[in-house]
Scaffold this active site. Structure first.
Site, PDB file in Angstrom:
ATOM      1  N   LEU A 497       0.822  -1.203   0.000  1.00 49.01           N
ATOM      2  CA  LEU A 497       0.000   0.000   0.000  1.00 49.01           C
ATOM      3  C   LEU A 497       0.861   1.259   0.000  1.00 49.01           C
ATOM      4  O   LEU A 497       0.402   2.327  -0.419  1.00 49.01           O
ATOM      5  CB  LEU A 497      -0.921   0.016   1.226  1.00 49.01           C
ATOM      6  N   GLY A 498       2.090   1.135   0.492  1.00 45.08           N
ATOM      7  CA  GLY A 498       2.971   2.301   0.535  1.00 45.08           C
ATOM      8  C   GLY A 498       4.156   2.057   1.446  1.00 45.08           C
ATOM      9  O   GLY A 498       4.253   1.032   2.127  1.00 45.08           O
ATOM     10  N   GLY A 501       7.745   6.115   7.078  1.00 47.04           N
ATOM     11  CA  GLY A 501       9.003   6.351   7.759  1.00 47.04           C
ATOM     12  C   GLY A 501       9.397   5.221   8.685  1.00 47.04           C
ATOM     13  O   GLY A 501      10.545   5.126   9.105  1.00 47.04           O
ATOM     14  N   PHE A 502       8.443   4.339   9.007  1.00 44.33           N
ATOM     15  CA  PHE A 502       8.732   3.262   9.946  1.00 44.33           C
ATOM     16  C   PHE A 502       8.713   1.890   9.270  1.00 44.33           C
ATOM     17  O   PHE A 502       8.925   0.883   9.930  1.00 44.33           O
ATOM     18  CB  PHE A 502       7.720   3.283  11.100  1.00 44.33           C
ATOM     19  N   GLY A 503       8.417   1.840   7.952  1.00 43.32           N
ATOM     20  CA  GLY A 503       8.406   0.567   7.251  1.00 43.32           C
ATOM     21  C   GLY A 503       7.296   0.498   6.213  1.00 43.32           C
ATOM     22  O   GLY A 503       6.429   1.376   6.114  1.00 43.32           O
ATOM     23  N   VAL A 505       3.901  -0.923   4.193  1.00 43.48           N
ATOM     24  CA  VAL A 505       2.547  -1.314   4.603  1.00 43.48           C
ATOM     25  C   VAL A 505       1.937  -2.176   3.497  1.00 43.48           C
ATOM     26  O   VAL A 505       2.031  -1.842   2.312  1.00 43.48           O
ATOM     27  CB  VAL A 505       1.662  -0.077   4.860  1.00 43.48           C
ATOM     28  N   LYS A 519       1.801  -3.372   8.801  1.00 42.26           N
ATOM     29  CA  LYS A 519       3.014  -2.552   8.714  1.00 42.26           C
ATOM     30  C   LYS A 519       4.202  -3.351   9.232  1.00 42.26           C
ATOM     31  O   LYS A 519       4.200  -3.824  10.375  1.00 42.26           O
ATOM     32  CB  LYS A 519       2.861  -1.267   9.529  1.00 42.26           C
ATOM     33  N   ASP A 617       5.672  12.833  13.391  1.00 36.15           N
ATOM     34  CA  ASP A 617       5.744  12.723  11.925  1.00 36.15           C
ATOM     35  C   ASP A 617       4.372  13.011  11.299  1.00 36.15           C
ATOM     36  O   ASP A 617       3.856  12.221  10.511  1.00 36.15           O
ATOM     37  CB  ASP A 617       6.242  11.339  11.514  1.00 36.15           C
TER      38      ASP A 617
END
Length: 807
Positions: A497-498, A501-503, A505, A519, A617
């Site tokens: 899906l995208g 900044g943390f990983g 999805v 995620k 964020d």
């Protein structure tokens, strides 16, 4: 005319009588027996009074004369740095102009030394300064003679000291802040940043009222920020003080007027056991339940005062009186505190092995203790001072030796049972062993049967477990998924899906056909227990405008979070669309509703949930839209998962963020607070109005950063010029547009204290609160304009090079 003159005369007379009432005249006296008697400041913010010297009061009671904040706490100055008097003592303002503290016997124990200076009045100012004045001005000020505390607006210069017992704090001529024991051992030092190469002439330390410890000097282009309170730029009306406590640590406190409560907001030495001499001579400092405790090295020693372990220990037999040979007591995982300035003057550090480190000290008559480091450096510290301060921690890679009169008598290991119960344990040990073995056997049989049953039922059992897990989710608890189950639900993590900044999805479907977003977290430094605690915190956070966490996976290196799926994706996919995607264009009604919903979600995180959560964020990619285009904030609480845990202190100075949305304090590597999120929201709000990125630079913005250009257009009253041009043929509430633009400029102010809190932002967007004219961001007033590029293609290069100056 006569009436006007008489009225003016009366007003002047009343004014001077009010000043006289606040002034303290010679001959006035404060009595220790009456702690309610005060000499107040004009607004009663501070007062000079007597206080009990200890809490609870001693018997017989003793008192100190002190300037205190409203409510009696904290004490910001005391006569003679805490000199005590009995209940018959008094503080006298003599006709000679001297302020004198007198004991009950009539003996003066402190005075201001201001005789023959023509002092005619005394007063306490609203900033906490006690002053003595003559006709020409101030001749004595408590700010010039600090005791153990600094308050805002008080200049702390070289030559001044804060003192508390054997500890002192000062600012050196080079601008270094230094804590010392006995004026000789510096155990903490905070200097200028290595990038600041300036010779200071007259450094001055000042505590700002908003909670910033700042260093000034004529040779510094801008003041240097040394430390921040954890609540800096928040809570107007709060007094912040810098205090050297009796335990040798320097702390910043916050106190609300009238509360009588002070809260620690910053601490110099995070590890209290590293404060030299905290446990006294030969005392050993260690921790119990995160609290420092003091003990003796071995049974060769005894406490000087059994009622106060901090007074240290003494040898039961002194080394000089030892009838036999001296011996070396070994202390594993212990460090005899020695600081560089000591062995720079008298070399006390060598590169030798552990045996030589012990033997050399034993042979040297001037050596009292030594420490051998086991960290690969081969360093050996020799302690020639008879004052031994020791720190014990199971994680320390060091072994220390203390010289004692033999034979060595180590401390006994902690007892596991109470006295008198050992015999009962021995008698019944076989019964307990039998019970334990029986229980283990029953558990093995049960687990084996359960495993066999699961294997036989395969997919039926997996479906049942998922159904059960979702029932657990419905109850509000985070569901724990296996990695294989999530791998199967996402078809091997195929449909991305995208990337956040943390990983990354991925889209997934559970066995009960529930659509989820999974995620995969990256850069997780938390241990298993800490990770689960943070997940529990996130999952307990529920709000209409927050994405709900369904569950998690924690298996080995795999850390995944499972969220509810948002049908319309993230805001950026609908906001920054090209002309060929006009069907995705959001009208103004949807945009304003998304902005308001986002603000409400962030308000909940900051002000309404049990623990304040700073998102760190905020950006369109982290604002998701459900099937009805309601805003749902995602990725909240993840900043803590990617920062290294510290059981004593945690700050958000190195969290992840995104260019264009980072507040100025982040770019300066300063602590992030909820006001940092406010700044990010302001940038997002401007993007919602304009439909373009906040850092976009083009010919249409005269090659200026969009937010800078937008403010100039706002000053001209050109709201339609800022609004997304694709909405020109749509029905738009221009009053709402103007409101949103003004709110965005308030949010992106450079100074955190100028930005509103999020609940105020919601009120301003709703039109409940009137919005004042926002000031120009600092970068506008300084003319931060991008140089004109020669071609449009060069603009992105200018944009990226200026990103560090974004406000």
């Amino acid at each position: 005319m006569l009436c006007s003159k008489q009225l003016l005369f009366l007003l002047v007379a009343c004014f001077f009588s009010a000043i006289t009432a606040l002034s303290i005249s010679p001959g006035s006296t404060l009595y220790a027996s009456d702690t309610n008697q005060t000499w107040p400041s004009p607004s009663n913010v501070f007062s000079l009074r007597f206080l009990p010297s200890q809490t609870p009061p001693t018997s017989p009671p003793s008192f100190i004369a002190a300037v205190v904040f409203s409510g009696g706490t904290p004490v910001v100055w005391s006569a003679g740095n805490g000199v005590i008097v009995d209940s018959h003592g008094s503080l006298q303002f003599l006709s000679s102009g001297v302020l004198r503290l007198v004991n009950g016997s009539g003996v003066a124990v402190w005075d201001s030394g201001t005789s023959n200076l023509g002092v005619s009045s005394a007063s306490v100012n609203d900033d906490g300064n006690l002053i003595l004045s003559n006709r020409t001005g101030v001749v004595w000020s408590s700010f010039d003679y600090p005791t153990d505390t600094i308050v805002p607006s008080q200049n702390f210069t070289t030559g001044m000291f804060l003192r508390s017992g054997e500890y002192s704090f000062t600012v050196t001529s080079s601008g270094n802040l230094t804590l010392r024991w006995n004026d000789s051992v510096p155990y903490w030092d905070r200097g200028l940043n290595s990038s600041i190469n300036v010779n200071l002439t007259s450094p001055v330390l000042e505590l700002q009222s908003i909670g910033i410890l700042r260093l000034f000097d004529p040779n510094l282009v801008t003041p240097v920020d040394i430390a921040y309170s954890s609540d800096y730029a928040e809570a107007n009306g709060t007094l912040r003080i810098l205090k050297l406590d009796s335990d040798g640590n320097l702390r910043m406190y916050s106190s609300s007027r009238g509360s009588g409560i002070s809260t620690v907001r910053w601490i110099a030495v995070e590890d209290q056991c590293k404060v030299f001499g905290y446990c006294g001579n030969y005392g050993v400092c260690s921790y119990k339940d995160l609290s420092p405790i003091c003990g003796c090295p071995s049974e060769n020693f005894e406490m000087i005062d059994p009622n106060d372990s901090r007074k240290g220990c003494k040898g039961k037999v002194r080394l000089e009186d030892c009838p036999g040979r001296a011996a070396m007591l070994q202390l594993d995982h212990a460090l005899v505190l020695t600081y560089p300035p000591i062995f720079m003057v008298n070399p006390e550090v060598f590169f030798v092995g552990i045996s030589a480190c012990r033997g050399n000290c034993l042979a040297a008559g001037s050596c009292f203790a030594s420490t051998s480091l086991s960290d690969g450096t081969g360093l050996c510290y020799i302690k020639t001072s008879s004052f031994i301060s020791t720190y014990h921690n199971p994680e320390l890679p060091s072994t220390s030796y203390v010289k004692v009169c033999g034979p060595v008598a180590p401390n006994p290991p902690p007892r596991l049972e109470e006295a008198g119960k050992g015999k009962d344990w021995e008698i019944h040990a076989w019964i307990i062993s039998l019970a334990v073995l029986g229980t283990l056997l029953a558990l093995i049989v049960f687990e084996g049967g359960l495993l066999l049953w699961c294997c036989r039922r395969g997919s039926r059992f997996r479906g049942f477990s998922t159904q059960y897990a979702l029932l657990e989710y419905a109850s509000g608890a985070p569901v724990q998924f296996s990695y294989k189950e999530l791998q199967r639900s996402t078809k091997g993590f195929k449909e991305k899906l995208g990337d956040g900044g943390f990983g990354a999805v991925y889209r997934g479907i559970l066995a009960n056909r529930t659509v989820i977003a999974v995620k995969q977290l990256e850069g997780i430094e938390q241990g298993e227990k800490q990770f689960r605690m943070e997940v529990a915190t996130i999952s307990s956070t529920h709000h209409l405008n927050l994405v709900r966490l369904i569950g998690f996976c924690s298996e080995g290196k795999h850390r995944l979070l499972v969220y509810e799926f948002m049908k319309n994706g993230s805001l950026d996919n609908s906001l920054f669309v090209n002309e060929s995607q006009s069907e995705k264009l959001l009208n103004w009604e949807y945009r304003f509703r998304i902005a308001l919903g986002t603000a409400r979600g962030i308000t909940y995180l900051h002000e309404e949930c049990r623990n304040c959560i700073v998102h760190c964020d905020i950006k369109p990619e982290n604002i998701l839209l459900d099937e009805h285009y309601n805003a749902r904030v995602s990725d909240f609480g993840l900043a803590k998962l990617t920062s290294a845990p510290d059981h004593r202190n945690r700050s958000l100075t190195s969290v992840r963020g995104t260019r264009g949305y980072l507040a100025p304090e982040w770019l300066a590597n300063l602590p992030a607070t909820s006001k940092s999120d406010v700044y990010s929201f302001g940038m997002v709000l401007l993007e919602i109005v304009s439909g373009r990125r906040n850092f976009e630079i083009s010919e249409g913005t005269k090659w200026k950063k969009f937010s800078i250009w937008a403010y100039e257009e706002f000053q001209k009253g050109n709201m339609k010029g800022i609004l997304d041009k694709r909405l020109v043929n749509h029905e738009v509430d221009m009053e709402g547009v103007k409101r949103a633009i003004m709110v965005s400029f308030w949010c992106i102010q450079e100074q955190p204290y100028q930005r509103p809190i999020m609940s105020k932002v919601v009120q301003m967007l709703e039109g409940v609160t009137q919005i004042e004219m926002p000031p120009a961001p600092k970068c506008v007033t300084e003319g931060s304009v991008i140089a004109n590029p020669t071609t449009a293609e060069e603009a992105p290069l200018f944009a990226s090079s200026s990103s560090s100056q974004i406000v």
